[in-house]
Design an enzyme around this catalytic site. Sequence first.
Site, mmCIF file in Angstrom:
data_model
loop_
_atom_site.group_PDB
_atom_site.id
_atom_site.type_symbol
_atom_site.label_atom_id
_atom_site.label_comp_id
_atom_site.label_asym_id
_atom_site.label_seq_id
_atom_site.Cartn_x
_atom_site.Cartn_y
_atom_site.Cartn_z
ATOM 1 N N ASP A 19 39.829 38.783 36.305
ATOM 2 C CA ASP A 19 40.670 38.505 37.467
ATOM 3 C C ASP A 19 40.227 39.421 38.597
ATOM 4 O OD1 ASP A 19 43.042 37.407 38.877
ATOM 5 O OD2 ASP A 19 43.727 39.491 38.774
ATOM 6 N N GLU A 64 38.218 32.690 37.888
ATOM 7 C CA GLU A 64 38.947 31.693 38.672
ATOM 8 C C GLU A 64 37.994 30.967 39.611
ATOM 9 O OE1 GLU A 64 43.403 33.287 39.422
ATOM 10 O OE2 GLU A 64 41.818 34.531 40.270
ATOM 11 N N ASP A 103 47.607 42.086 36.829
ATOM 12 C CA ASP A 103 46.216 41.637 36.854
ATOM 13 C C ASP A 103 45.665 41.446 35.440
ATOM 14 O OD1 ASP A 103 46.234 41.697 39.631
ATOM 15 O OD2 ASP A 103 45.532 43.766 39.728
#
Length: 395
Positions: free
Chosen positions: A183, A267, A350
Amino acid sequence: MIISYKYPIFPDEATQQKLAEALDACRWLYNRLLQELNEAKEKGIKLTTYDTQNMIPVLKLENPKLNLVYSKVLQMVNYTLWSNIKGLSASKKNGRKIGRLRFKGYGWYKTMYYNQSGFKLDQDHGCLHLSKIGDIKIKMHRKVQGCIKAILIKREGRQWFAIVQADQEPETLPATGKSVGIDVGLKSFAVDTDGNSVENPRFAEKVATKVKNIQRRLSRAMKGSNNREKFKEKLNKVHERINNQRLDFLHKLSRHYVNNYDIICVEDLDVKGLKEKGYNKGTHRNIHDASWSKFIFMLSYKAESAGRKLIKVDPRNTTQRCSTCGSIVRKELSDRIHECPYCGFSCDRDYNASMNILIAGMEQPVVPIESKPLHHISVMQVLAMKWEALPSRVG
C-alpha cells in the site's frame, strides 16, 4: 523485451555544437510539420503520417540545415509528432480537458532518436559513433545485454546522455515462494504485508525553500542577462538532483520487492485522477513528489524481466474494508488506526490496506489474521539496501 540503459556522454565543443544544431533543426521540422497539420485542418484536409513524412524532402529545400541531420532521425521527429497527437486524442476521449498541441520554443526540443541505424557503439573502448555527428566518448558503467535496437541522444541542462534500447531475453530469478501486498501513501511511502513501513523521502519538500529562493531571484533578473542564465542553471541543477535522488530510491526499493517476492500485489491507482480531486496545493505537491506511478511502472517491467508476477487490484475500499472480517469501517484521512467494531481487529490503517490488496490480488477468502507491529525502514536503509539480505542484482 526492450530494456533501456542510460549513459553519460562527453562530446567535445565542436561535437556539442553539431548536436545543438541538429536538435534545433529537429525542433524546426517538428514545428513546421505541426503548422502544416494545423493549416490542413483549417481547410478541412485530413493528412496522414505518410503525408507529413513525404513533406520532409521538400522541407530540406526550405531549410538546408535539415541535411545536417541523419534521415532516420528526421523520420522519428514525424513519428514523435503523431505520437503526441494520438496521446492528446486519447486524453480527450477519457474526458480530460486538453488544448491544442503546442509549438516547441528554442531549447525545448531535447531528444534525437536514432532508430535501427545511423549509430555504432563500441562498448570495449567507450566510443559512440553517430551519423553526421561523429565520435563521442561514452561512459559505459555496465555492458549492454542483447541486440541494440535504437539510441536516443538527450540533453539535460548542460549534460548529454545516450539512452540505449536493447532487446534482451528475460533473466528469470529463482522462486522464493513468497507474495506481498503493498500500500503506497504519503505518511509512509509504502507499507507491506510483512509489516515493513518505508519512510517517505519527500526529496522535493526538503529543498522547497531553496527552490523558492532561486525562483524569486530568477524572476527578478533581467531577461537575456548573464545573471538570469546563472540562476536558471542553478535551478536546473537542483531539480536534476531531486530527480536523481528520487530515481535512485525508487529503483532500489522496486528491486528489493522483485528480488524477494514471486507475486507482488499493488493498487491500480489513477494518480492523475487523485491530483484532480479537491486536495490543497500541498497535498498535490506531495503526491507528485511521491511518484507512485513511476514506482509501479518500475515494479512492472522489473517483474516481467525477472519472471515475477505483478497484480494490480481495484483500489476501492482497500482502506475502509476490514482485512479480518471483510466489513466496511469508514475512516477519515486523519484516522491512522483501523479499529473494526464488528470483529475487534485493530492495526495500522496502511497495514490493513496492504492485507486487503494482497487478499484481492491472490483472490483469497477473508480469514482472521494477527496484527503486526510495523518495522520502520528509513530512506538511508533503502538507499544502502541494508534492511534485508538481498541478492547482488541491483538496478
